[in-house]
Write an enzyme that holds these catalytic residues in place. Structure first.
Site, mmCIF file in Angstrom:
data_model
loop_
_atom_site.group_PDB
_atom_site.id
_atom_site.type_symbol
_atom_site.label_atom_id
_atom_site.label_comp_id
_atom_site.label_asym_id
_atom_site.label_seq_id
_atom_site.Cartn_x
_atom_site.Cartn_y
_atom_site.Cartn_z
ATOM 1 N N CYS A 74 -3.964 -63.778 30.077
ATOM 2 C CA CYS A 74 -3.008 -63.259 31.055
ATOM 3 C C CYS A 74 -1.641 -63.845 30.704
ATOM 4 O O CYS A 74 -1.480 -65.077 30.660
ATOM 5 C CB CYS A 74 -3.463 -63.716 32.435
ATOM 6 S SG CYS A 74 -2.307 -63.363 33.765
ATOM 7 N N CYS A 182 1.728 -57.645 29.055
ATOM 8 C CA CYS A 182 0.761 -57.906 30.133
ATOM 9 C C CYS A 182 -0.577 -57.406 29.614
ATOM 10 O O CYS A 182 -0.656 -56.293 29.059
ATOM 11 C CB CYS A 182 1.176 -57.138 31.393
ATOM 12 S SG CYS A 182 -0.102 -57.120 32.686
HETATM 13 N N1 DGL Z 1 -2.822 -59.379 33.131
HETATM 14 C C1 DGL Z 1 -1.793 -60.218 33.509
HETATM 15 C C2 DGL Z 1 -0.740 -60.441 32.479
HETATM 16 O O1 DGL Z 1 -1.046 -60.402 31.314
HETATM 17 C C3 DGL Z 1 -1.327 -60.317 34.906
HETATM 18 C C4 DGL Z 1 -1.078 -59.091 35.645
HETATM 19 C C5 DGL Z 1 -0.909 -59.415 37.091
HETATM 20 O O2 DGL Z 1 -1.895 -59.871 37.669
HETATM 21 O O3 DGL Z 1 0.183 -59.203 37.614
HETATM 22 O O4 DGL Z 1 0.404 -60.692 32.794
#
Ligand code: DGL
Length: 261
Positions: A74, A182
């Site tokens: 993430c 993301c």
């Molecule tokens: N998947 C996450 C990222 O790479 C976070 C997305 C989120 O929960 O806002 O930033």
């Protein structure tokens, strides 16, 4: 730590499965445990302290399950919390950050776009790492507000209008590389590719994270040769959504369960 111990992977939800998939293909003998913290998604709108607390919760659960290395799949959690995790826990951590460098190196128009969460774009880590490229390249940053909840609902086509709103201004401004900053967004890559002209490249960091994971395991003498590796996925929200994404990425043998965490 034993080399047969699992790799732990966590994300604010199903997005990090895009990273898990790259890791599993590169390292098929590794056992893995994936946590989808979908109950707390999106992380991207939360403050740094909350993101740190959620990352601690996920890390401690993975450590309680005996993980030898943790992949923070993430960008938001990496850019806000990985420093804290590295200081406080004794296992190696691999993080994911927007692929600004490859985009900045390959751009001909000297303009790149980055689509990421508010939490990532506002983080000190992102601001510092991206500042190295800002002299030579114009970076157009766009917050992908609203995209993660749509992906978490499983109705990917509902993202088309928002995607147009975020992607087309970057294209019109002349970017030739768009970074998906993301880990949820690679699930929208076909929709994004369908709306951009041929000369625009879409970049994500999944393969680089998998290579880094392999390097770190080699360096720490923790690479597994296990023939019977196990694959487990846990979600603290809707198991049907998790299973739908697992089918989408074509995982063949795995266990998926609901878990309160
Ligand atoms: N998947 C996450 C990222 O790479 C976070 C997305 C989120 O929960 O806002 O930033």
């Amino acid at each position: 730590m034993k080399s047969e111990a699992p790799i732990g992977v966590f994300d604010s939800g199903v997005g990090g499965l895009s990273i898990w998939n790259e890791i599993h293909h590169l390292l098929p003998n590794e056992s893995t445990i994936y946590l989808a913290d979908s109950l707390n998604a999106p992380y991207g709108d939360k403050g740094k302290q909350t993101i740190i607390e959620l990352s601690i919760k996920n890390t401690e659960l993975l450590l309680s399950k005996g993980c030898k290395l943790i992949v923070v799949a993430c960008n938001t959690a990496t850019t806000n919390a990985i420093g804290h995790l590295r200081e406080n826990y004794d296992v190696p951590f691999i993080g994911i950050e927007p692929a600004t460098k490859p985009a900045a190196i390959s751009t001909n128009t000297k303009k790149i776009g980055i689509l990421a969460t508010k939490g990532t774009l506002a983080s000190e880590l992102f601001i510092n790492t991206s500042s190295a490229f800002r002299g030579n390249v114009e970076i157009i940053e766009t917050i992908g507000e609203g995209l993660v909840p749509i992906i978490e609902s499983g109705n990917l086509n509902e993202a088309n209008n928002l995607l147009k709103k975020y992607i087309m201004p970057m294209v019109e401004a002349g970017v030739d590389n768009i970074v998906l900053g993301c880990s949820h967004y690679p699930f929208l890559i076909d929709q994004i590719k369908a709306m951009v002209p041929d000369g625009v490249t879409i970049i994500d960091s999944g393969a680089a994270v998998a290579r880094q994971t392999k390097n770190m395991l080699e360096l720490s003498s923790l690479l597994s040769n296990e023939k019977d590796s196990t694959i487990e996925f846990f979600t603290n929200a809707k198991i049907e959504v998790l299973n739908m994404f697992l089918q989408k990425i074509g995982v063949d043998r795995y266990q998926s369960s609901y878990l309160k965490f």
